[in-house]
Design a protein around this motif. Structure first.
Motif, PDB file in Angstrom:
ATOM      1  N   ASP A 113       1.035   8.767  -6.739  1.00  0.00           N
ATOM      2  CA  ASP A 113      -0.112   9.130  -7.527  1.00  0.00           C
ATOM      3  C   ASP A 113      -0.185   8.175  -8.703  1.00  0.00           C
ATOM      4  N   ASN A 160       8.019   4.607  -4.096  1.00  0.00           N
ATOM      5  CA  ASN A 160       6.847   3.774  -3.813  1.00  0.00           C
ATOM      6  C   ASN A 160       6.571   2.905  -5.199  1.00  0.00           C
ATOM      7  N   ASP A 220      -3.275  10.146  -4.931  1.00  0.00           N
ATOM      8  CA  ASP A 220      -3.470   8.897  -4.328  1.00  0.00           C
ATOM      9  C   ASP A 220      -5.058   9.058  -3.778  1.00  0.00           C
ATOM     10  N   SER A 221      -5.609   7.677  -3.775  1.00  0.00           N
ATOM     11  CA  SER A 221      -6.784   7.509  -3.017  1.00  0.00           C
ATOM     12  C   SER A 221      -6.818   6.286  -2.677  1.00  0.00           C
ATOM     13  N   THR A 222      -7.802   6.014  -1.578  1.00  0.00           N
ATOM     14  CA  THR A 222      -7.865   4.630  -1.038  1.00  0.00           C
ATOM     15  C   THR A 222      -8.355   3.625  -2.016  1.00  0.00           C
ATOM     16  N   LYS A 265       1.173   3.159 -10.474  1.00  0.00           N
ATOM     17  CA  LYS A 265       1.151   4.129  -9.080  1.00  0.00           C
ATOM     18  C   LYS A 265       2.619   3.704  -8.979  1.00  0.00           C
ATOM     19  N   SER A 293      -5.269   2.454  -4.149  1.00  0.00           N
ATOM     20  CA  SER A 293      -4.352   2.002  -3.620  1.00  0.00           C
ATOM     21  C   SER A 293      -4.561   0.463  -3.407  1.00  0.00           C
ATOM     22  N   ASP A 317       0.983  -1.078   0.138  1.00  0.00           N
ATOM     23  CA  ASP A 317       0.020  -0.047  -0.088  1.00  0.00           C
ATOM     24  C   ASP A 317       0.895   1.328  -0.014  1.00  0.00           C
ATOM     25  N   ASP A 318       0.960   2.197  -0.892  1.00  0.00           N
ATOM     26  CA  ASP A 318       1.838   3.157  -0.974  1.00  0.00           C
ATOM     27  C   ASP A 318       0.961   4.687  -1.271  1.00  0.00           C
ATOM     28  N   THR A 319       1.501   5.545  -1.380  1.00  0.00           N
ATOM     29  CA  THR A 319       0.807   7.084  -1.633  1.00  0.00           C
ATOM     30  C   THR A 319       1.183   7.785  -2.804  1.00  0.00           C
TER      31      THR A 319
END
Length: 199
Positions: free
Chosen positions: A14, A168, A131-133, A163, A136, A10-12
């Motif tokens: 874009d 990441n 990013d969004s949940t 992503k 991800s 799980d990363d942040t």
């Protein structure tokens, strides 16, 4: 459709279409009808989506009953971009609102279905979304797009979408010469097509 092992981190980073964050390995060609699902679809399901475009299947809204009780195109769809917009943004019609922002003036040209994005490698053209949940994804997933490369130069990497940045690495869909690759979690962990696919 290829099965892999393990889960993604799980990363942040874009979501980027046409290039990764450093601008290297930019895609050179057209992209249309790009979709992300949060489960693994079969090759037949993807083919059915492609063939059904132009019918009521694939519509953002369908009125009436579904007599066959078949799964909707939007089941577990977390992003769907048609690239038909010409205002500097590309609207996500999945219902999640993941609008893509255009960078460096991506041209709109006739695509497979209506318009397509025409990305030029030397111009650092791309689209991005913070990013969004929903984007991800850490389990099974499917990336689907119609692409038309400018060329199929051997042993050259062209990032289609992902992503993926320097810190990441979640998922990356890439063209390598005339092959397609999907990376998960690291530059060494990928699956690739095993025959000439793009000519």
């Amino acid at each position: 459709s290829t099965d892999g092992d393990g889960d993604m981190a799980d990363d942040t980073s874009d979501l980027r279409v046409g290039s990764r964050d450093d601008g290297n390995q930019s895609f050179d060609g057209q992209i249309d009808e790009f979709k992300i699902y949060n489960y693994s679809r079969t090759a037949q399901q993807i083919l059915n989506d492609f063939v059904s475009l132009g019918t009521h299947h694939g519509a953002s809204v369908t009125l009436g009953s579904n007599e066959l009780n078949t799964p909707s195109l939007s089941d577990d769809l977390v992003g769907y971009w048609k690239f038909d917009d010409s205002d500097g943004e590309t609207t996500d019609i999945s219902g999640f609102g993941h609008t893509l922002t255009e960078v460096n003036g991506v041209a709109q040209v006739a695509g497979r279905f209506a318009d397509a994005a025409d990305l030029e490698r030397g111009s650092s053209e791309l689209y991005y979304r913070a990013d969004s949940t929903a984007l991800s994804i850490t389990g099974s997933f499917t990336l689907s797009a119609w692409i038309r490369p400018e060329d199929t130069t051997a042993a050259t990497q062209y990032d289609i979408m992902g992503k993926w940045d320097q810190a990441n690495e979640s998922y990356l869909f890439q063209r390598y010469g005339d092959e397609l690759r999907c990376f998960v979690d690291s530059g060494n962990d990928y699956v690739t097509t095993n025959s000439t696919n793009l000519v």
